[in-house]
Design a protein around this motif. Structure first.
Motif, short mmCIF file in Angstrom:
data_model
loop_
_atom_site.label_atom_id
_atom_site.label_comp_id
_atom_site.label_asym_id
_atom_site.label_seq_id
_atom_site.Cartn_x
_atom_site.Cartn_y
_atom_site.Cartn_z
N LEU A 233 0.81 -1.21 0.00
CA LEU A 233 0.00 0.00 0.00
C LEU A 233 0.85 1.27 0.00
O LEU A 233 1.86 1.36 0.71
CB LEU A 233 -0.92 0.03 1.22
CG LEU A 233 -2.09 -0.94 1.26
CD1 LEU A 233 -2.94 -0.68 2.50
CD2 LEU A 233 -2.95 -0.83 0.01
N LYS A 234 0.38 2.24 -0.78
CA LYS A 234 0.92 3.59 -0.73
C LYS A 234 -0.15 4.47 -0.10
O LYS A 234 -1.25 4.62 -0.65
CB LYS A 234 1.27 4.10 -2.12
CG LYS A 234 2.38 3.31 -2.81
CD LYS A 234 2.61 3.83 -4.22
CE LYS A 234 3.69 3.02 -4.93
NZ LYS A 234 3.87 3.46 -6.34
N VAL A 235 0.17 5.02 1.06
CA VAL A 235 -0.80 5.81 1.82
C VAL A 235 -0.29 7.24 1.93
O VAL A 235 0.86 7.47 2.30
CB VAL A 235 -1.01 5.22 3.24
CG1 VAL A 235 -2.04 6.03 4.01
CG2 VAL A 235 -1.44 3.76 3.15
N LEU A 236 -1.17 8.20 1.62
CA LEU A 236 -0.81 9.61 1.69
C LEU A 236 -1.60 10.30 2.80
O LEU A 236 -2.82 10.22 2.84
CB LEU A 236 -1.11 10.30 0.35
CG LEU A 236 -0.97 11.83 0.32
CD1 LEU A 236 0.45 12.27 0.63
CD2 LEU A 236 -1.42 12.37 -1.06
N MET A 237 -0.88 10.97 3.69
CA MET A 237 -1.50 11.77 4.76
C MET A 237 -1.30 13.24 4.43
O MET A 237 -0.18 13.65 4.09
CB MET A 237 -0.85 11.42 6.10
CG MET A 237 -1.46 12.13 7.29
SD MET A 237 -0.67 11.59 8.83
CE MET A 237 -1.28 9.90 8.93
N VAL A 238 -2.38 14.02 4.54
CA VAL A 238 -2.32 15.41 4.07
C VAL A 238 -2.84 16.38 5.13
O VAL A 238 -3.92 16.17 5.70
CB VAL A 238 -3.19 15.58 2.80
CG1 VAL A 238 -3.04 17.00 2.23
CG2 VAL A 238 -2.83 14.54 1.75
N GLY A 239 -2.07 17.45 5.38
CA GLY A 239 -2.58 18.53 6.20
C GLY A 239 -1.72 18.87 7.39
O GLY A 239 -0.49 18.78 7.35
N ASN B 56 1.57 18.42 12.25
CA ASN B 56 2.31 18.86 13.43
C ASN B 56 1.43 18.95 14.67
O ASN B 56 1.87 18.61 15.78
CB ASN B 56 2.97 20.22 13.17
CG ASN B 56 3.97 20.59 14.25
OD1 ASN B 56 4.70 19.73 14.75
ND2 ASN B 56 4.00 21.85 14.62
N HIS B 57 0.19 19.38 14.50
CA HIS B 57 -0.69 19.58 15.65
C HIS B 57 -1.71 18.46 15.82
O HIS B 57 -2.64 18.58 16.61
CB HIS B 57 -1.43 20.92 15.51
CG HIS B 57 -0.51 22.09 15.38
ND1 HIS B 57 -0.15 22.64 14.16
CD2 HIS B 57 0.15 22.82 16.33
CE1 HIS B 57 0.68 23.65 14.36
NE2 HIS B 57 0.88 23.78 15.66
N SER B 58 -1.54 17.37 15.07
CA SER B 58 -2.56 16.32 15.03
C SER B 58 -2.17 15.07 15.81
O SER B 58 -1.24 14.35 15.43
CB SER B 58 -2.86 15.94 13.58
OG SER B 58 -3.76 14.86 13.52
N ARG B 59 -2.91 14.77 16.88
CA ARG B 59 -2.72 13.51 17.59
C ARG B 59 -3.21 12.34 16.76
O ARG B 59 -2.70 11.23 16.87
CB ARG B 59 -3.42 13.57 18.95
CG ARG B 59 -4.89 13.94 18.90
CD ARG B 59 -5.38 14.37 20.28
NE ARG B 59 -6.74 14.87 20.29
CZ ARG B 59 -7.22 15.67 21.24
NH1 ARG B 59 -6.46 16.06 22.24
NH2 ARG B 59 -8.47 16.09 21.21
N VAL B 60 -4.22 12.59 15.92
CA VAL B 60 -4.71 11.53 15.02
C VAL B 60 -3.60 11.10 14.07
O VAL B 60 -3.37 9.91 13.86
CB VAL B 60 -5.94 12.01 14.23
CG1 VAL B 60 -6.32 10.98 13.16
CG2 VAL B 60 -7.11 12.27 15.15
N ALA B 61 -2.91 12.07 13.50
CA ALA B 61 -1.84 11.76 12.54
C ALA B 61 -0.77 10.89 13.19
O ALA B 61 -0.30 9.92 12.61
CB ALA B 61 -1.21 13.05 12.02
N ARG B 62 -0.39 11.22 14.41
CA ARG B 62 0.65 10.44 15.08
C ARG B 62 0.21 9.00 15.32
O ARG B 62 0.97 8.06 15.10
CB ARG B 62 1.05 11.13 16.39
CG ARG B 62 1.94 12.35 16.15
CD ARG B 62 2.14 13.21 17.40
NE ARG B 62 3.12 14.27 17.13
CZ ARG B 62 2.85 15.39 16.45
NH1 ARG B 62 1.63 15.59 15.98
NH2 ARG B 62 3.79 16.30 16.25
N SER B 63 -1.03 8.81 15.77
CA SER B 63 -1.51 7.45 16.00
C SER B 63 -1.66 6.69 14.69
O SER B 63 -1.37 5.49 14.63
CB SER B 63 -2.83 7.48 16.77
OG SER B 63 -2.61 7.85 18.13
#
Length: 314
Positions: free
Chosen positions: A166-172, A175-182
């Motif tokens: 899988l190639k997964v892209l996270m956008v936005g 830096n301030h996102s706890r969701v992104a870190r998890s």
């Protein structure tokens, strides 16, 4: 973080997905898949938590997380106590530790905690008595483990259990996102083949959060051929800090439109943890379109939270 595992390696608290063994993570995903029909009220509720009391101890506002934890606990037969910090003794100076201890004394066994400060939930878990379980429902910008679990469960349902291709892209605003870190912790644990991260330089972390990721600020280029796009909420307060020029400028550069989405793989899926700023990070056409899994994420949230509660308290 060894505190969330007991001496036998079993899950005692759920505080972060960082370092959580893959076996435990996959077991939670499997369990959530098995009980999804119960989570959605399609089959009779379970009774594995009959007699238990779960408290949603929220020091920050929430809609989806709090509601889905409440439904999850009730589907398992537990009593639910909703704690609102704005109307509690915390306004009189009572500490979070004393609040937890007092509720424990009333027989509460499970605490679902949201807090604005990084590390606050871990600190509370350190104060919890034997037999009490603490679940992190989001602390500061550190972690939101059940959101990370429901996101990868949704992705697994759409793309299969093998994440290696899988190639997964996270956008936005990573830096301030706890969701992104998890999400990043879960994707790494599951062996995602390529993790791409895209956003304005001012909204990307400068520490080791993005280690191993392909990082860039050209959204159109980063979209090429990806299998999943994980959009993040633009936290509008960042505009007041001067980190974003304007909502329109952000949308022009990082907003996901139907036209932009054609750059991804033809069967690419779109995720968003909510709340959505429609017309800013994502258009109505995409959010409500056939490739969007946003509502499935919400429904999976109940199943994941049932699996976590049952594992910790059942």
């Amino acid at each position: 973080m060894t505190q969330q595992l007991d001496s036998d390696g079993r899950l005692r608290h759920l505080l972060t997905l960082d370092g959580l063994p893959k076996e435990i993570l996959c077991r939670l995903l499997d369990r959530a898949g098995q009980i999804r029909d119960t989570a959605l009220g399609r089959t009779q509720r379970r009774h594995s938590l009959d007699g238990a009391t779960v408290c949603t101890l929220f020091f920050e506002p929430s809609t989806r997380t709090r509601s889905s934890f409440q439904i999850a606990a009730q589907r398992l037969g537990a009593d639910v106590l909703n704690f609102d910090a704005s109307t509690s003794s915390t306004r009189k100076g009572e500490t979070a530790r004393d609040t937890l201890r007092n509720l424990e004394a009333m027989g509460v066994r499970g605490f679902v905690v949201r807090h604005a400060e990084d590390g606050a939930v871990e600190a509370l878990a350190g104060e919890a008595g034997e037999g009490t379980a603490v679940i992190n429902a989001g602390d500061g910008r550190s972690a939101h483990p059940t959101q990370g679990l429901l996101d990868v469960l949704t992705l697994r349902q759409a793309k299969g259990a093998d994440f290696s291709k899988l190639k997964v892209l996270m956008v936005g605003d990573v830096n301030h996102s706890r969701v992104a870190r998890s999400d990043l912790h879960a994707l790494r644990t599951l062996g995602a083949g390529e993790i791409r991260v895209c956003g304005p330089q001012a909204l990307l972390p400068q520490d080791d959060t993005l280690h191993g990721c392909v990082v860039g600020d050209d959204f159109d280029a980063m979209l090429e051929g990806v299998d999943a796009v994980m959009m993040l909420r633009l936290q509008r307060e960042r505009m007041e800090e001067g980190l974003v020029a304007s909502l329109q400028d952000y949308h022009d550069h990082y907003g996901l439109t139907a036209q932009r989405l054609t750059r991804a793989a033809s069967d690419a899926v779109v995720l968003h943890p909510g709340p959505i700023n429609r017309g800013v990070e994502i258009t109505d056409e995409v959010a409500d379109g056939p490739q969007s899994l946003v509502l499935r994420q919400v429904s999976n949230g109940v199943a994941i939270r049932m699996a976590v509660l049952e594992t910790l308290l059942g």
